[in-house]
Design a protein around this motif. Structure first.
Motif, PDB file in Angstrom:
ATOM      1  N   ALA A   1      48.324  38.308  34.420  1.00 20.34           N
ATOM      2  CA  ALA A   1      47.528  37.834  35.560  1.00 20.34           C
ATOM      3  C   ALA A   1      47.091  38.953  36.498  1.00 20.34           C
ATOM      4  O   ALA A   1      46.509  38.696  37.546  1.00 20.34           O
ATOM      5  N   ILE A   2      47.360  40.209  36.113  1.00 20.24           N
ATOM      6  CA  ILE A   2      46.919  41.356  36.902  1.00 20.24           C
ATOM      7  C   ILE A   2      46.043  42.277  36.052  1.00 20.24           C
ATOM      8  O   ILE A   2      44.908  42.579  36.407  1.00 20.24           O
ATOM      9  N   THR A   3      46.558  42.718  34.900  1.00 20.76           N
ATOM     10  CA  THR A   3      45.803  43.662  34.066  1.00 20.76           C
ATOM     11  C   THR A   3      45.478  43.139  32.671  1.00 20.76           C
ATOM     12  O   THR A   3      44.707  43.783  31.953  1.00 20.76           O
ATOM     13  N   ASP A   4      46.031  42.008  32.264  1.00 18.76           N
ATOM     14  CA  ASP A   4      45.828  41.569  30.875  1.00 18.76           C
ATOM     15  C   ASP A   4      44.376  41.257  30.562  1.00 18.76           C
ATOM     16  O   ASP A   4      43.952  41.328  29.409  1.00 18.76           O
ATOM     17  N   THR A   5      43.592  40.964  31.576  1.00 17.71           N
ATOM     18  CA  THR A   5      42.184  40.648  31.335  1.00 17.71           C
ATOM     19  C   THR A   5      41.408  41.861  30.811  1.00 17.71           C
ATOM     20  O   THR A   5      40.300  41.716  30.285  1.00 17.71           O
ATOM     21  N   TYR A   6      41.980  43.057  30.934  1.00 15.04           N
ATOM     22  CA  TYR A   6      41.272  44.274  30.545  1.00 15.04           C
ATOM     23  C   TYR A   6      41.638  44.769  29.148  1.00 15.04           C
ATOM     24  O   TYR A   6      41.137  45.826  28.727  1.00 15.04           O
ATOM     25  N   ILE A   7      42.481  44.076  28.428  1.00 13.36           N
ATOM     26  CA  ILE A   7      42.933  44.554  27.117  1.00 13.36           C
ATOM     27  C   ILE A   7      41.749  44.892  26.212  1.00 13.36           C
ATOM     28  O   ILE A   7      41.643  46.013  25.684  1.00 13.36           O
ATOM     29  N   GLU A   8      40.872  43.926  26.007  1.00 12.12           N
ATOM     30  CA  GLU A   8      39.747  44.139  25.096  1.00 12.12           C
ATOM     31  C   GLU A   8      38.790  45.206  25.617  1.00 12.12           C
ATOM     32  O   GLU A   8      38.273  46.029  24.852  1.00 12.12           O
ATOM     33  N   GLY A   9      38.554  45.217  26.929  1.00 13.32           N
ATOM     34  CA  GLY A   9      37.630  46.191  27.501  1.00 13.32           C
ATOM     35  C   GLY A   9      38.110  47.625  27.337  1.00 13.32           C
ATOM     36  O   GLY A   9      37.312  48.528  27.063  1.00 13.32           O
ATOM     37  N   ILE A  10      39.404  47.836  27.501  1.00 15.38           N
ATOM     38  CA  ILE A  10      39.960  49.180  27.324  1.00 15.38           C
ATOM     39  C   ILE A  10      39.793  49.632  25.884  1.00 15.38           C
ATOM     40  O   ILE A  10      39.378  50.773  25.611  1.00 15.38           O
ATOM     41  N   LEU A  11      40.103  48.758  24.946  1.00 13.00           N
ATOM     42  CA  LEU A  11      39.978  49.106  23.537  1.00 13.00           C
ATOM     43  C   LEU A  11      38.523  49.387  23.165  1.00 13.00           C
ATOM     44  O   LEU A  11      38.231  50.326  22.412  1.00 13.00           O
TER      45      LEU A  11
END
Length: 356
Positions: free
Chosen positions: A237-247
């Motif tokens: 709920a803080i950084t998990d939304t960015y997983i795909e974007g980082i990859l």
């Protein structure tokens, strides 16, 4: 709760694990100056030199892929609120909170001690890990240059070394890293937590911005250095939304090796993290901690070997599947580090290489 600009932790309470004395404000007018005059003055960083007898730390942990590491710096000015190394400052009778990121320790004799260790007849080479506790490229590296000196020694004696960092300062050593890579002696992992610079300033206030870390990944890969993106830590709920974007951003820069780690909250890190959540994300603090606990059998942290790095439960499976799907879509592979130990040639203690 007052927030010190440019620092991650909200408070500086000492550890209670070792029966240390607690510090409290004495109540005079200086303690209330921030309420009267506004924002408190910035906390200054201090550096104390240590003189240890050894520099290599050995471990037998089944959860990490290395058995030895070097930490030339204790404490870390990056100030990452989730840093699992924070509790180490309790051994100095200091706070794992603000003290950890403002009262730093340096080991100026690190290279000399490493040379002496590598010169011992009993020494057997295996990759040395750097960045396993505190960041080898935190800001004081610009002053002391110990990480670069260690890399120079590793190149001199052909000793394998790995690096994990959150700093784009790593590219300053690209000349040495590229040469180490040419001999299959190094591997570099850059940790990227989010794609949002504003969030990064709250989570890890003095680490490089996400865009700079991604740029560093690209420069390393372009120079032929085996490079890895670590999506770590993943905070529900803080950084998990960015997983795909980082990859996706890493893949665009030629990176094909990636991993992820869920946030870990050992010892004093848990209350510091809870305090940080209540200060910066009060609207979701309960949800974040409930999700973390659901992956740790109802606890803030799991300290057990084998399971501490392997979260369980529904949410863990969701994150695991998301990461796996994105990896397949983008052509990533699992990290494979097989550095060459056969080239090692022990130095003499006076700095000269042995002839045979």
């Amino acid at each position: 709760m007052r927030v010190h600009k440019g620092r991650g932790a909200v408070s500086g309470q000492a550890s209670t694990r070792f029966n240390l004395h607690q510090r409290e404000a004495d109540g005079d007018w200086l303690d209330a100056s921030a309420d009267i005059d506004g924002e408190p003055p910035p906390l200054r960083t201090t550096v104390t030199e240590l003189t240890p007898r050894t520099i290599l730390s050995f471990n037998k942990s089944p959860d990490v892929p290395f058995d030895r590491s070097i930490n030339a710096y204790n404490g870390c000015e990056h100030g990452c609120i989730y840093c699992f190394a924070r509790p180490t400052h309790a051994y100095h009778d200091l706070s794992p909170g603000l003290d950890f990121e403002t009262k730093l320790f340096v080991k100026p004799q690190a290279v000399k001690l490493l040379r002496e260790t590598l010169a011992k007849p009993s020494y057997r080479p295996a990759p040395i890990a750097m960045g396993t506790n505190t960041d080898p490229y935190q800001p004081i590296e610009a002053r002391y240059g110990l990480t670069r000196q260690i890399l120079e020694l590793c190149l001199e004696v052909r000793h394998p070394v790995t690096i994990t960092t959150k700093s784009d300062r790593v590219v300053r050593d690209l000349d040495i890293l590229a040469e180490l890579a040419r001999h299959n002696l190094t591997h570099v992992a850059v940790s990227v937590t989010s794609m949002d610079p504003a969030l990064s300033r709250l989570l890890e206030p003095r680490a490089a911005a996400p865009a700079k870390r991604l740029a560093a990944l690209g420069k390393l890969a372009e120079a032929g250095v085996p490079t890895h993106v670590s999506v770590a830590p993943v905070i529900p709920a803080i950084t998990d939304t960015y997983i795909e974007g980082i990859l996706e951003a890493a893949a665009e820069r030629g990176i094909r090796s990636a991993s992820w780690i869920i946030v870990r909250l050992p010892h004093e890190v848990a209350p510091l993290f809870r305090e940080w959540l209540d200060t910066h994300f009060p609207d979701r603090a309960g949800k974040v901690m409930a999700t973390i606990q659901s992956m740790r059998e109802g606890r803030d942290n799991d300290p057990q070997f084998f399971s501490r790095m392997r979260p369980d439960g529904v949410w863990a499976q969701v994150f695991r599947q998301r990461f796996a799907v994105a990896m397949r879509r983008l052509g990533f592979g699992k990290p494979q580090v097989a550095l060459d130990c056969s080239q090692f040639r022990p130095p003499s203690r006076d700095g000269q290489l042995a002839l045979f």
